[in-house]
Design an enzyme around this catalytic site. Structure first.
Site, short mmCIF file in Angstrom:
data_model
loop_
_atom_site.label_atom_id
_atom_site.label_comp_id
_atom_site.label_asym_id
_atom_site.label_seq_id
_atom_site.Cartn_x
_atom_site.Cartn_y
_atom_site.Cartn_z
N TYR A 159 3.35 36.51 43.04
CA TYR A 159 4.45 35.55 42.79
C TYR A 159 5.72 36.29 42.39
O TYR A 159 5.70 37.12 41.49
CB TYR A 159 4.06 34.55 41.70
CG TYR A 159 2.83 33.75 42.05
CD1 TYR A 159 2.73 33.12 43.29
CD2 TYR A 159 1.78 33.64 41.16
CE1 TYR A 159 1.60 32.40 43.64
CE2 TYR A 159 0.64 32.91 41.49
CZ TYR A 159 0.56 32.30 42.74
OH TYR A 159 -0.56 31.59 43.08
N HIS A 209 6.47 29.26 43.63
CA HIS A 209 5.98 29.34 42.25
C HIS A 209 7.14 29.27 41.25
O HIS A 209 7.16 30.00 40.26
CB HIS A 209 5.15 30.63 42.06
CG HIS A 209 3.91 30.42 41.24
ND1 HIS A 209 3.86 30.64 39.90
CD2 HIS A 209 2.66 30.03 41.60
CE1 HIS A 209 2.63 30.38 39.45
NE2 HIS A 209 1.89 30.00 40.46
MG MG Z 1 0.74 27.07 43.48
#
Ligand code: MG
Length: 401
Positions: A159, A209
């Site tokens: 992320y 995210h």
């Molecule tokens: Mg997710």
């Protein structure tokens, strides 16, 4: 009138067979041998959930009629007066899912039959492909395709990405640093590369995210449009959902949102204004099967499909609950899927299996899953302080993970 079957005990089972700590609730009943399981996994605050169940919910629920799921759910929600928070929602979910499991066992039916019956025989899943380079991501996607998967989420370096050149202040504290602009640039390059390599016959997904500022997310949704994602996930943080109107007005990239949601206010507007395409709460985080059922029906009326949250911080019991919902509701979209270990399957007999990109139920009564408590006890939850959620921007300031 036969005597009601009542709640005899509410136990919390904490276990950690893999990287995520999990909380399972076991509700035993006045009928010998009859019990149900539910997922109460809020992995980062697992001990708070256990205390909420043991100290607050259990004394409140002992002796109640197991058949009255609606009443128990609603009364549990208002009984604390302050409500819709993640700890209590997860605690309530553990009991709620266990009561659906018990009702199914009593009826001799899987939960999907209690909900209205199957709309499909198995659920399409998507899996996660990550890599440190765009070439590595493409290779991982190809490997999934060869294994029969048709939906793959693609990420570059986790992320927010990693390895971005950045100059931090000399007094910068430790943390999980990322550079939002560099992440957006490199991820777009990666998605273009992967689409070019694997062609149109595979569905690609991506999860921002909540790593971008709202206006950067608007730009990203526009820039990624030519690569025809199946969906773009969590483009915004829950605190910024009013910005979905801007994204919607400027791009036709399909949008998925909701794994962090606790409160009905968070999903009502997005569904009613048709600002997203997929609603994807973490079922235990929203309070269990009962509220998820309501949201699925509500979303169906607005043409919004489901994509319930399903990584490794959903317990196997939670995955079994996801699948029961997926099989039933007409507006199913896709199910996120992790790849359980052999140990997961040993601790949780009945954990659903994937074959050729589809997740299959075992069609047993209730949720169709059990737990080997002795084996689970051999893997107690660790006392850890999470690192990956100590997220920082290049100047050291805290950011959403
Ligand atoms: Mg997710």
């Amino acid at each position: 009138m036969p005597k009601p079957v009542t709640i005899a005990d509410v136990q919390v089972i904490l276990t950690q067979p893999g990287k995520s700590r999990q909380a399972i609730v076991k509700v035993t009943t006045s009928e010998p041998g009859l019990y149900g399981l539910g997922c109460a996994t809020f992995t980062q605050r697992i001990f708070a959930v256990a205390a909420a169940i043991e100290r607050h919910l259990k004394p409140f629920l002992l002796g109640r009629d197991v058949d009255r799921i609606e009443e128990i759910w609603n009364m549990s929600m208002v009984h604390g007066y302050w409500r819709n928070g993640p700890v209590l929602n997860n605690a309530i979910s553990g009991v709620d899912q266990a009561l659906w499991d018990i009702k199914g066992k009593r009826a001799g039916m899987p939960v999907y039959d209690l909900l209205g019956g199957k709309s499909r025989g198995a659920a399409h899943v998507y899996v996660h492909a990550d890599g440190d380079s765009k070439e590595e991501v493409a290779d991982n996607v190809r490997a999934y395709m060869e294994a029969g998967f048709r939906y793959v989420r693609i990420q570059l370096g986790g992320y927010g990405g990693k390895g971005s050149p950045m100059s931090k202040p000399k007094n910068a504290p430790p943390g999980a640093y990322f550079d939002p602009r560099d992440y957006a640039r490199r991820t777009l390059e990666m998605i273009e590369h992967v689409r070019g390599q694997v062609g149109d016959q595979i569905e690609l997904l991506h999860d921002i995210h909540e790593r971008l500022a709202p206006i950067q997310a608007v730009q990203f949704a526009k820039d990624v449009e030519p690569f025809k994602l199946f969906f773009l996930e969590d483009a915004l943080a829950p605190e910024d959902i009013a910005w979905f109107r801007m994204i919607r007005a400027q791009s036709a990239t399909p949008l998925a949102m909701g794994e962090l949601f606790n409160n009905p206010h968070e999903w009502q507007l997005l569904i009613q204004e048709r600002l997203i395409d997929f609603i994807r709460m973490h079922i235990s985080q929203m309070g269990g099967i009962t509220p998820a059922r309501n949201v699925a029906i509500f979303a169906d009326m607005y043409g919004v499909r489901t994509a319930w949250h399903g990584p490794s911080d959903t317990s196997p019991v939670g995955h079994a609950a996801n699948l029961q919902l997926d099989l039933w509701h007409p507006n199913f979209g896709i199910q996120e899927w992790y790849r359980p270990s052999e140990l997961d399957y040993a601790i949780f007999p009945g954990l659903p299996v994937v074959e050729d990109g589809y997740l299959y139920p075992n069609d047993k009564p209730g949720l169709g899953i059990d737990i080997d408590e002795e084996l689970a006890a051999k893997y107690p939850p660790a006392d850890i302080i999470e690192d990956w959620t100590q997220t920082r921007l290049p100047d050291g300031s805290p950011a959403r993970p």
